[in-house]
Design an enzyme around this catalytic site. Structure first.
Site, mmCIF file in Angstrom:
data_model
loop_
_atom_site.group_PDB
_atom_site.id
_atom_site.type_symbol
_atom_site.label_atom_id
_atom_site.label_comp_id
_atom_site.label_asym_id
_atom_site.label_seq_id
_atom_site.Cartn_x
_atom_site.Cartn_y
_atom_site.Cartn_z
ATOM 1 C CE1 TYR A 34 21.239 15.742 40.010
ATOM 2 C CE2 TYR A 34 21.974 18.028 39.917
ATOM 3 C CZ TYR A 34 21.545 16.879 39.278
ATOM 4 O OH TYR A 34 21.427 16.862 37.903
ATOM 5 C CG ASP B 19 29.089 18.994 43.918
ATOM 6 O OD1 ASP B 19 29.350 20.107 43.411
ATOM 7 O OD2 ASP B 19 28.210 18.232 43.482
ATOM 8 C CE LYS C 52 23.562 24.537 39.608
ATOM 9 N NZ LYS C 52 23.451 23.333 40.383
#
Ligand code: PLP
Length: 415
Positions: free
Chosen positions: A142, A230, A258
């Site tokens: 994702y 990522d 995050k």
């Protein structure tokens, strides 16, 4: 205070599905979501006063625990001096320096407001720098909800059983090539970049096979494509220097989110100086943001990073090992893979290695286990394809409480 049921009824009248991010709606596990009233450390309380040991931790955005004093103080102090200016501020420099110092592959860094923006821009930069169009991504990885990357994306899409998203045109994904995780693809010289979660954490937890990341580096070099890590989840979580430090592979571009916002809205992308020099105003690749490098988010991020020293990573690792080993022993028929402080939980005989094997696990049993845990005061993510996020606030006592609950929940949820 209203009940969870009342709030969810009202929410569904004004918000699609009653939530502002799909997996929060409990669709794949059934039932009514708990509405959080407050959090403290590793625990949250819902509006009905029920307390949970929280392993969601904002899907990894929170690593020090909820309402950590340093973060709260930093945000309060920042807010008193203004929340957004549209002019540069000192903390943006401090945060970029803090990232560059920990992650040497990031020679230049741009702050944005979410992980989605970071990955979306990273592929634009890769295309702008190489003058090529094809982006290679891995099934089950994702990278946020940018159009070009919304194909076989794991996470919320996986739990809703969707291959991609309606509203994304064929043209938008025509130059996105989706290949299986943990197999090094043979690239063509039309490839602008390969984007990868160096530890896959959105199809449950799937570690990179030995040699996979090194193989990607070599194959990208062979055809002159850029390698994009990522690290929105792994950055500053699996090691001080992220997954690239843990596995010793240097990407050309890295995306973050995050942890670096300490629980506030932030994202960042960074990489080689020559590559990043195509970004406006230095070069022709445009990317901007009214709230980019926001004063509250940079304050929270800096406060969080300050606590993440070598000691903190040792503690995180020990806590996660106690949790993973405890769960594996307490839940027959499940596996609990772990990479540093990331822990997965699958109902299956052997640990998945890619999206196909991850989707072959027993998600109905996960749903029953999830509810059995919730009844015993433990909040896992409401989807079988998410990971557990033990953090610095999870004491041994709380981990043992989770494991004891899991032993009971396991027998309750067995078929
Ligand atoms: C969460 C996540 C994103 C998207 O970040 P947002 O801040 O939710 O937009 C991108 N990549 C990975 C690996 C993620 O886990």
């Amino acid at each position: 205070m209203p009940t969870n049921e009342e709030l969810f009824d009202r929410a569904q009248r004004v918000i699609p599905g009653g939530v502002n991010s799909p997996v929060r709606a409990f669709r794949s596990v059934g039932g009514t979501p708990y509405f959080v009233d407050r959090g403290e450390g590793a625990q949250v309380w819902d509006v009905e006063g029920t307390r949970y040991v929280d392993l969601v931790q904002s899907y990894g955005a929170v690593i020090l625990g909820h309402a950590h004093t340093s973060v709260v103080k930093a945000v309060q102090a920042a807010a008193e001096h203004g929340t957004s200016f549209g002019a540069p501020t000192e903390r943006e420099v401090l945060l970029a320096e803090a990232i560059a110092e920990r992650v040497p592959s990031c020679e230049l860094i741009r702050l944005v407001s979410s992980g989605t923006e970071a990955t979306m821009t990273a592929i634009r930069v890769a295309r702008g720098f190489t003058g090529r169009n094809v982006v290679v991504k891995f099934a089950g990885n994702y990278h946020g909800h940018g159009d070009a990357l919304l194909a076989e994306s794991g996470s919320g899409l996986a739990s809703l059983g969707l291959p991609g998203s309606a509203g994304v045109t064929d043209a938008q994904v025509a130059e996105t090539l989706v290949v299986p995780y943990n197999v090094v693809p043979t690239l063509s010289d039309a490839t602008a970049c390969v984007i990868v979660e160096p530890v896959a954490a959105n199809m449950g937890l799937v570690p990179p096979a030995p040699g996979f990341l090194e193989g990607l580096r070599a194959e990208c070099d062979r055809v002159g494509a850029l390698l994009v890590f990522d690290e929105v989840i792994t950055g500053f979580r699996v090691a001080r220097g992220g997954a690239q430090a843990l596995f010793g592979v240097r990407p050309d571009l890295t995306t973050f989110g995050k942890v670096i916002g300490g629980g506030l809205n932030i994202g960042a992308y960074g990489g080689r100086e020559d590559v990043m020099s195509v970004v406006a105003p230095l070069g022709p690749v445009y990317q901007a943001g009214t709230l980019s490098g926001n004063p509250l988010a940079t304050a929270a991020g800096l406060a969080a990073l300050e606590h993440l020293d070598d000691d903190a990573y040792r503690t995180l690792e020990r806590t996660a090992a106690r949790l993973a080993d405890g769960l594996a022993a307490a839940v027959p028929g499940a596996v609990a893979p772990r990479v540093a402080s990331l822990v997965g939980l699958f109902f299956t005989a052997s640990a998945p290695v890619d999206y196909v094997t991850a989707k072959g696990t027993d998600t109905e049993r996960y749903a029953r286990f999830f509810h059995a845990m919730l009844r015993r005061g433990v909040a896992l993510a409401p989807g079988a394809y998410e990971v557990l996020f033990p953090g610095l606030a999870h004491t041994d006592e709380l981990v043992d409480e989770v494991v004891a609950a899991a032993a009971v929940a396991a027998s309750e949820s067995a078929d």
